[in-house]
Design an enzyme around this catalytic site. Sequence first.
Site, PDB file in Angstrom:
ATOM      1  N   ARG A   1       0.857  -1.180   0.000  1.00  0.00           N
ATOM      2  CA  ARG A   1       0.000   0.000   0.000  1.00  0.00           C
ATOM      3  C   ARG A   1       0.899   1.238   0.000  1.00  0.00           C
ATOM      4  O   ARG A   1       2.066   1.164   0.406  1.00  0.00           O
ATOM      5  CB  ARG A   1      -0.895   0.021   1.241  1.00  0.00           C
ATOM      6  CG  ARG A   1      -1.827  -1.178   1.353  1.00  0.00           C
ATOM      7  CD  ARG A   1      -2.599  -1.127   2.662  1.00  0.00           C
ATOM      8  NE  ARG A   1      -3.534  -2.249   2.784  1.00  0.00           N
ATOM      9  CZ  ARG A   1      -3.243  -3.409   3.347  1.00  0.00           C
ATOM     10  NH1 ARG A   1      -2.034  -3.618   3.837  1.00  0.00           N
ATOM     11  NH2 ARG A   1      -4.145  -4.378   3.432  1.00  0.00           N
TER      12      ARG A   1
ATOM     13  N   LYS B   1      -2.213  -2.674   7.553  1.00  0.00           N
ATOM     14  CA  LYS B   1      -3.471  -2.455   8.264  1.00  0.00           C
ATOM     15  C   LYS B   1      -3.475  -3.275   9.546  1.00  0.00           C
ATOM     16  O   LYS B   1      -3.091  -4.444   9.552  1.00  0.00           O
ATOM     17  CB  LYS B   1      -4.658  -2.859   7.382  1.00  0.00           C
ATOM     18  CG  LYS B   1      -5.033  -1.791   6.366  1.00  0.00           C
ATOM     19  CD  LYS B   1      -6.368  -2.088   5.737  1.00  0.00           C
ATOM     20  CE  LYS B   1      -6.789  -0.963   4.813  1.00  0.00           C
ATOM     21  NZ  LYS B   1      -8.098  -1.234   4.173  1.00  0.00           N
TER      22      LYS B   1
ATOM     23  N   HIS C   1      -2.810   2.993  -5.850  1.00  0.00           N
ATOM     24  CA  HIS C   1      -3.429   1.766  -5.333  1.00  0.00           C
ATOM     25  C   HIS C   1      -3.679   0.747  -6.442  1.00  0.00           C
ATOM     26  O   HIS C   1      -3.754  -0.456  -6.175  1.00  0.00           O
ATOM     27  CB  HIS C   1      -4.732   2.095  -4.610  1.00  0.00           C
ATOM     28  CG  HIS C   1      -5.178   1.001  -3.688  1.00  0.00           C
ATOM     29  ND1 HIS C   1      -4.486   0.654  -2.541  1.00  0.00           N
ATOM     30  CD2 HIS C   1      -6.232   0.145  -3.753  1.00  0.00           C
ATOM     31  CE1 HIS C   1      -5.094  -0.348  -1.942  1.00  0.00           C
ATOM     32  NE2 HIS C   1      -6.157  -0.681  -2.647  1.00  0.00           N
TER      33      HIS C   1
ATOM     34  N   ARG D   1      -1.188  -2.008  -6.608  1.00  0.00           N
ATOM     35  CA  ARG D   1      -1.441  -3.128  -5.698  1.00  0.00           C
ATOM     36  C   ARG D   1      -2.410  -4.111  -6.341  1.00  0.00           C
ATOM     37  O   ARG D   1      -2.205  -5.333  -6.276  1.00  0.00           O
ATOM     38  CB  ARG D   1      -2.004  -2.576  -4.386  1.00  0.00           C
ATOM     39  CG  ARG D   1      -2.307  -3.620  -3.322  1.00  0.00           C
ATOM     40  CD  ARG D   1      -2.602  -2.911  -2.003  1.00  0.00           C
ATOM     41  NE  ARG D   1      -3.295  -3.763  -1.052  1.00  0.00           N
ATOM     42  CZ  ARG D   1      -2.705  -4.635  -0.242  1.00  0.00           C
ATOM     43  NH1 ARG D   1      -1.390  -4.805  -0.298  1.00  0.00           N
ATOM     44  NH2 ARG D   1      -3.410  -5.338   0.614  1.00  0.00           N
TER      45      ARG D   1
ATOM     46  N   HIS E   1      -3.958  -9.363   3.595  1.00  0.00           N
ATOM     47  CA  HIS E   1      -5.402  -9.344   3.847  1.00  0.00           C
ATOM     48  C   HIS E   1      -5.719 -10.199   5.067  1.00  0.00           C
ATOM     49  O   HIS E   1      -5.247 -11.328   5.178  1.00  0.00           O
ATOM     50  CB  HIS E   1      -6.173  -9.920   2.650  1.00  0.00           C
ATOM     51  CG  HIS E   1      -6.260  -8.983   1.487  1.00  0.00           C
ATOM     52  ND1 HIS E   1      -6.528  -9.399   0.202  1.00  0.00           N
ATOM     53  CD2 HIS E   1      -6.132  -7.623   1.416  1.00  0.00           C
ATOM     54  CE1 HIS E   1      -6.551  -8.350  -0.606  1.00  0.00           C
ATOM     55  NE2 HIS E   1      -6.314  -7.273   0.105  1.00  0.00           N
TER      56      HIS E   1
ATOM     57  N   TYR F   1      -9.938 -11.107  -6.910  1.00  0.00           N
ATOM     58  CA  TYR F   1      -8.950 -11.240  -7.981  1.00  0.00           C
ATOM     59  C   TYR F   1      -9.125 -12.525  -8.784  1.00  0.00           C
ATOM     60  O   TYR F   1      -8.583 -12.641  -9.882  1.00  0.00           O
ATOM     61  CB  TYR F   1      -7.536 -11.154  -7.396  1.00  0.00           C
ATOM     62  CG  TYR F   1      -7.283  -9.811  -6.759  1.00  0.00           C
ATOM     63  CD1 TYR F   1      -7.111  -8.667  -7.545  1.00  0.00           C
ATOM     64  CD2 TYR F   1      -7.274  -9.657  -5.381  1.00  0.00           C
ATOM     65  CE1 TYR F   1      -6.913  -7.428  -6.962  1.00  0.00           C
ATOM     66  CE2 TYR F   1      -7.071  -8.414  -4.792  1.00  0.00           C
ATOM     67  CZ  TYR F   1      -6.895  -7.313  -5.600  1.00  0.00           C
ATOM     68  OH  TYR F   1      -6.722  -6.078  -5.023  1.00  0.00           O
TER      69      TYR F   1
END
Length: 296
Positions: free
Chosen positions: A151, A176, A243, A246, A269, A278
């Site tokens: 990110r 995150k 982004h 990514r 994630h 994806y």
Amino acid sequence: MEIWKIFEEFIDYLAVEKNISNHTKANYFSDFKIFINFLITNGIKPELETIKTKDIRKYLVHLKTEKGYENETIRRKINSLSSFFKFASEHEYIDKNPMGPIKAPKREEKLPIYLGDKEIEEIIKATMKFGEENALRDKCFIKTLAYTGMRRQEAIKLNWEDVDFSQNIIKIKFGKGKKERLVPAPDSLITDLWAYLQTRLPLSNQAVFISATGNRLSPTSAQHIFKKYVKKAGLGDRGYTIHKLRHSYASLLIQNNVDLLSVQKLLGHSDLNSTKIYTHINTNFLKEQVEKLPFK
């Protein structure tokens, strides 16, 4: 007890128990302020015991019809309120949760926009093609994003100590939820980062990517760097953002038959459902390949 004090207690709880970022905190505060302003404007006391489900329904209609927010924005604001009122209920500040009957609109499944490998290559070439100041830094910055799936904020916070030149591994410490992950880096990226490091010696700042003033790159500067080279590569009309690199990283992994769990781990994630989008890209990619066959 005043509603704002309870809300601040809720934010403290999220910071300690959920380890939310400052950016997420800011979103919660912004969403709650909009809600409180709506209540005041409509003559509803902003007190926990006076807020009813019907008031929240009116607020959601306001967001859709008067504010013109998209479903995804409304979803986020509903989820923010749901979390707060759940906290208030569990801590016995209210007897009944007014958010109980409220359902967020279904998430619209949109395939993420991504760049093809040739487009990424053109953007990287553009960094060294026009004799720009800080060209090597810019090349390394864009390659780091494109070749690791970081990110923007993760790349900005990257330090030299996080780059293992002997093992071709980059440690991402500020993802995150502040979770760490290790991402293998291709030889070409490690080579460029090593060359860039030599221009920085002796190190006065551990940040990998710094501005002309010697400070860590800001999010705005990072976005400006990317957009500049997208334009120079002749791709400025395609709506590409940092982004999207990514998304491209994830898409290329899937297209090259990397399993979903590995992609999830590389992207950091926490939920596999975030990664599953994806697989749709891979289906579209395979359809495009089949259409190239000479069969009619």
